[in-house]
Motif scaffolding. Structure first.
Motif, PDB file in Angstrom:
ATOM      1  N   ASP A  47       0.855  -1.194   0.000  1.00  0.00           N
ATOM      2  CA  ASP A  47       0.000   0.000   0.000  1.00  0.00           C
ATOM      3  C   ASP A  47       0.889   1.242   0.000  1.00  0.00           C
ATOM      4  O   ASP A  47       2.026   1.216   0.478  1.00  0.00           O
ATOM      5  CB  ASP A  47      -0.923   0.020   1.218  1.00  0.00           C
ATOM      6  CG  ASP A  47      -1.823  -1.198   1.278  1.00  0.00           C
ATOM      7  OD1 ASP A  47      -2.395  -1.556   0.224  1.00  0.00           O
ATOM      8  OD2 ASP A  47      -1.946  -1.801   2.363  1.00  0.00           O
ATOM      9  N   GLU A  48       0.352   2.320  -0.528  1.00  0.00           N
ATOM     10  CA  GLU A  48       1.090   3.570  -0.572  1.00  0.00           C
ATOM     11  C   GLU A  48       1.380   4.069   0.839  1.00  0.00           C
ATOM     12  O   GLU A  48       0.493   4.076   1.695  1.00  0.00           O
ATOM     13  CB  GLU A  48       0.294   4.645  -1.330  1.00  0.00           C
ATOM     14  CG  GLU A  48       0.142   4.374  -2.807  1.00  0.00           C
ATOM     15  CD  GLU A  48       1.453   4.527  -3.547  1.00  0.00           C
ATOM     16  OE1 GLU A  48       2.357   5.215  -3.028  1.00  0.00           O
ATOM     17  OE2 GLU A  48       1.583   3.954  -4.638  1.00  0.00           O
ATOM     18  N   ARG A  92       1.020   8.806 -10.197  1.00  0.00           N
ATOM     19  CA  ARG A  92       1.236   9.153  -8.789  1.00  0.00           C
ATOM     20  C   ARG A  92       1.170   7.891  -7.928  1.00  0.00           C
ATOM     21  O   ARG A  92       0.165   7.633  -7.252  1.00  0.00           O
ATOM     22  CB  ARG A  92       0.210  10.183  -8.335  1.00  0.00           C
ATOM     23  CG  ARG A  92       0.295  11.497  -9.096  1.00  0.00           C
ATOM     24  CD  ARG A  92      -0.805  12.450  -8.649  1.00  0.00           C
ATOM     25  NE  ARG A  92      -0.681  12.794  -7.251  1.00  0.00           N
ATOM     26  CZ  ARG A  92       0.071  13.765  -6.771  1.00  0.00           C
ATOM     27  NH1 ARG A  92       0.780  14.514  -7.615  1.00  0.00           N
ATOM     28  NH2 ARG A  92       0.127  14.018  -5.487  1.00  0.00           N
ATOM     29  N   ARG A  93       2.213   7.103  -7.998  1.00  0.00           N
ATOM     30  CA  ARG A  93       2.300   5.907  -7.155  1.00  0.00           C
ATOM     31  C   ARG A  93       3.768   5.616  -6.870  1.00  0.00           C
ATOM     32  O   ARG A  93       4.659   6.009  -7.628  1.00  0.00           O
ATOM     33  CB  ARG A  93       1.648   4.698  -7.826  1.00  0.00           C
ATOM     34  CG  ARG A  93       2.317   4.253  -9.117  1.00  0.00           C
ATOM     35  CD  ARG A  93       1.580   3.062  -9.725  1.00  0.00           C
ATOM     36  NE  ARG A  93       2.146   2.685 -11.019  1.00  0.00           N
ATOM     37  CZ  ARG A  93       3.130   1.815 -11.181  1.00  0.00           C
ATOM     38  NH1 ARG A  93       3.671   1.233 -10.110  1.00  0.00           N
ATOM     39  NH2 ARG A  93       3.596   1.521 -12.381  1.00  0.00           N
ATOM     40  N   THR A  94       3.979   4.927  -5.770  1.00  0.00           N
ATOM     41  CA  THR A  94       5.329   4.523  -5.391  1.00  0.00           C
ATOM     42  C   THR A  94       5.452   3.009  -5.275  1.00  0.00           C
ATOM     43  O   THR A  94       6.556   2.489  -5.118  1.00  0.00           O
ATOM     44  CB  THR A  94       5.722   5.142  -4.031  1.00  0.00           C
ATOM     45  OG1 THR A  94       4.896   4.597  -2.996  1.00  0.00           O
ATOM     46  CG2 THR A  94       5.564   6.647  -4.061  1.00  0.00           C
ATOM     47  N   VAL A  95       4.325   2.299  -5.333  1.00  0.00           N
ATOM     48  CA  VAL A  95       4.323   0.847  -5.188  1.00  0.00           C
ATOM     49  C   VAL A  95       4.421   0.207  -6.563  1.00  0.00           C
ATOM     50  O   VAL A  95       3.763   0.636  -7.519  1.00  0.00           O
ATOM     51  CB  VAL A  95       3.045   0.372  -4.462  1.00  0.00           C
ATOM     52  CG1 VAL A  95       3.008  -1.144  -4.366  1.00  0.00           C
ATOM     53  CG2 VAL A  95       2.966   0.991  -3.077  1.00  0.00           C
ATOM     54  N   GLN A 127      10.886   4.369  -5.402  1.00  0.00           N
ATOM     55  CA  GLN A 127      11.485   4.587  -4.093  1.00  0.00           C
ATOM     56  C   GLN A 127      12.673   3.651  -3.902  1.00  0.00           C
ATOM     57  O   GLN A 127      12.690   2.537  -4.439  1.00  0.00           O
ATOM     58  CB  GLN A 127      10.456   4.346  -2.987  1.00  0.00           C
ATOM     59  CG  GLN A 127       9.255   5.269  -3.067  1.00  0.00           C
ATOM     60  CD  GLN A 127       9.650   6.731  -2.959  1.00  0.00           C
ATOM     61  OE1 GLN A 127      10.174   7.157  -1.930  1.00  0.00           O
ATOM     62  NE2 GLN A 127       9.394   7.508  -3.994  1.00  0.00           N
ATOM     63  N   LYS A 179       9.655   8.637   0.494  1.00  0.00           N
ATOM     64  CA  LYS A 179       8.449   7.822   0.653  1.00  0.00           C
ATOM     65  C   LYS A 179       8.790   6.337   0.725  1.00  0.00           C
ATOM     66  O   LYS A 179       7.996   5.492   0.335  1.00  0.00           O
ATOM     67  CB  LYS A 179       7.490   8.083  -0.508  1.00  0.00           C
ATOM     68  CG  LYS A 179       7.039   9.525  -0.618  1.00  0.00           C
ATOM     69  CD  LYS A 179       6.140   9.742  -1.813  1.00  0.00           C
ATOM     70  CE  LYS A 179       5.755  11.206  -1.978  1.00  0.00           C
ATOM     71  NZ  LYS A 179       4.925  11.432  -3.187  1.00  0.00           N
TER      72      LYS A 179
END
Length: 499
Positions: free
Chosen positions: A26-27, A122-125, A198, A401
């Motif tokens: 999850d973010e 707009r996501r980091t996962v 990330q 993040k």
């Protein structure tokens, strides 16, 4: 090497930070805390004083002394704002500074390949993959290793085959600017991947003493694109020329206290300042950068799954050398290795490490913010020190993040876990001292029952000798460790009985 106990604790903390953020599903939540009333009051007061100072300066109704007094008040308010817990800087630049920011063309070099660019999401996962046969979901990530280019053939022990042909100058400059190259790689990686990648990365030296990067990234991209990104990543250092020696030995620039500048000892001419040297560089259409830093062709990328033995092995590898100096990671064991270190340190001695480096006087340029007493070859920056071998940046590089927490948050989590295992409530007191005096259950516990605590001084009459205090501290640490081991064993036994 200074405190093994502290080193083990800090390495363990970094391992926990790496493990927690690597395979998030999850973010991470990065919402900052709401400001307190005290923080709001300090910021409001700072805004009022700043507005008044700017108004007086614009209208000319205040003299230099009044403006200086207001600047001092603003500085005091900034200290109070920082002390209240707010991070960052209220004013990143001087209010009186009007110097324009230097900018250069962002056109890519002709000898660097182009990079594909994808629309950003707009996501980091990273992406998840489902096995159609079993329905199991996999969320792979990457463990990437990047190295610098070759400076000459080396033997198995890291020493050059031909020391005279080994490019120590380029090795020194690559080490000095390695951190900037890593920043460029992360920027290019995110552009190509199409999401906010990330990372948790560590910088270590190879046996040849060149820094290289181990990076755990959340999510995956094709290995062919990863190699393309590394090949297309470079960092140009736009500094004045430092290849031709102008002053050396006893013929060094002399400081003029009245003029506040260095001048030529033979002609009496003032040396160009740092800004003047950069202006001349900007005006020259044929100017070349001081140095171009690149990665080498060796790029290793390995897919890692959450919870696998590979994941734990990679985390241990990332934290392996974190508590060692660069020179301690591969200590010189032979005379050849010692000579290799000596030659690299000698190349770093006269290499400019920053705009304020004293070595610029050797090449006929005044360093930025020049002052009296500067001598080439005696810069105090740790980049020139033997234990750092040119790399003076942070050894751990963590994206904002990665886990959604700061290192202080991870420390608080570990403390909360220990207290929970022991069944201790913060602020709890007990009287197990021989003299019956109450004290917090742990040195870090907080009490709010009217007691005041202060640090004892060695000269206080009721302070026992240092040897006794050390024995008491060791005894208390062993007792807490025994209590924690007992609590963990009890919890494990209860879990096994329930199963």
């Amino acid at each position: 090497s200074h405190c093994p106990a502290c080193a083990r604790r800090k390495r363990s903390l970094r391992r926990s930070q790496c493990e927690e953020g690597w395979h998030l599903a999850d973010e991470p939540v990065t919402t900052p805390d709401e400001p307190t009333e005290v923080q709001r009051a300090w910021v409001e007061q700072r805004a009022i004083v700043t507005a008044e100072r700017d108004h007086l300066a614009a209208t000319g109704t205040a003299g230099p002394e009044e403006l200086a007094a207001l600047d001092a008040v603003i500085a005091d308010l900034d200290e109070e704002i920082c002390a209240s817990g707010l991070r960052g800087s209220v004013d990143r630049g001087s209010s009186a500074s009007t110097r324009p920011r230097r900018s250069r063309s962002t056109k890519r070099r002709s000898d660097a390949p182009d990079l594909p660019k994808r629309p950003m999401t707009r996501r980091t996962v990273g992406r998840a993959f489902e096995d159609p046969a079993t329905g199991k979901v996999f969320r792979p990530s990457l463990f990437v290793t990047l190295t610098l280019d070759s400076y000459g053939r080396v033997k198995a022990d890291g020493t050059p085959v031909d020391p005279a042909a080994y490019d120590y100058r380029r090795a020194a400059r690559d080490a000095l600017h390695f951190s900037k190259l890593v920043d460029r790689f992360v920027q290019n990686l995110r552009r190509v991947a199409g999401f906010d990648v990330q990372y948790f990365a560590t910088v270590e030296p190879q046996r040849r003493l060149a820094p290289h990067l181990h990076m755990a990234t959340r999510g995956t991209i094709p290995r062919s694109e990863l190699r393309q990104i590394a090949a297309a990543t470079y960092h140009q250092v736009w500094w004045p020329n430092a290849d031709e020696i102008v002053y050396e030995g006893g013929n060094l620039p002399v400081w003029d206290e009245a003029a506040g500048a260095y001048f030529d000892p033979a002609t009496g001419e003032v040396l160009p300042t740092w800004d003047e040297a950069l202006d001349a560089l900007d005006e020259d259409p044929d100017a070349e950068p001081h140095h171009v830093c690149r990665f080498g062709p060796q790029v290793d990328a390995k897919g890692v799954l959450a919870g696998s033995p590979d994941a734990d092995r990679c985390v241990r590898y990332l934290a392996k050398y974190l508590t060692k100096d660069i020179a301690e990671c591969h200590a010189a064991e032979t005379a050849a290795q010692e000579r290799h270190v000596d030659r690299l340190v000698e190349a770093l001695r006269f290499e400019p490490c920053s705009p304020r480096c004293a070595n610029w006087l050797r090449y006929g340029v005044q360093p930025a913010e020049a002052k009296a007493g500067l001598r080439p070859g005696f810069c105090r920056s740790k980049a020139h020190r033997r234990e750092h071998l040119g790399y003076a940046g942070r050894r751990v590089l963590v994206s904002r993040k990665w886990s959604g927490k700061t290192l202080a948050d991870h420390k608080a989590d570990r403390l909360a876990w220990v207290l929970e295992q022991l069944g201790v409530t913060p602020g709890e007191e007990h009287d197990d001292q021989e003299d019956g005096a109450q004290r917090p259950a742990f040195p870090f516990a907080v009490t709010g029952n009217g007691h005041a605590w202060e640090v004892a001084r060695p000269t206080d009459p009721d302070v026992p000798p240092r040897e006794h205090r050390l024995l008491r501290a060791v005894g208390e640490a062993l007792k807490r460790r025994t209590q924690l081991d007992h609590a963990r064993q009890t919890s494990l036994s209860a879990t096994e009985e329930a199963a």
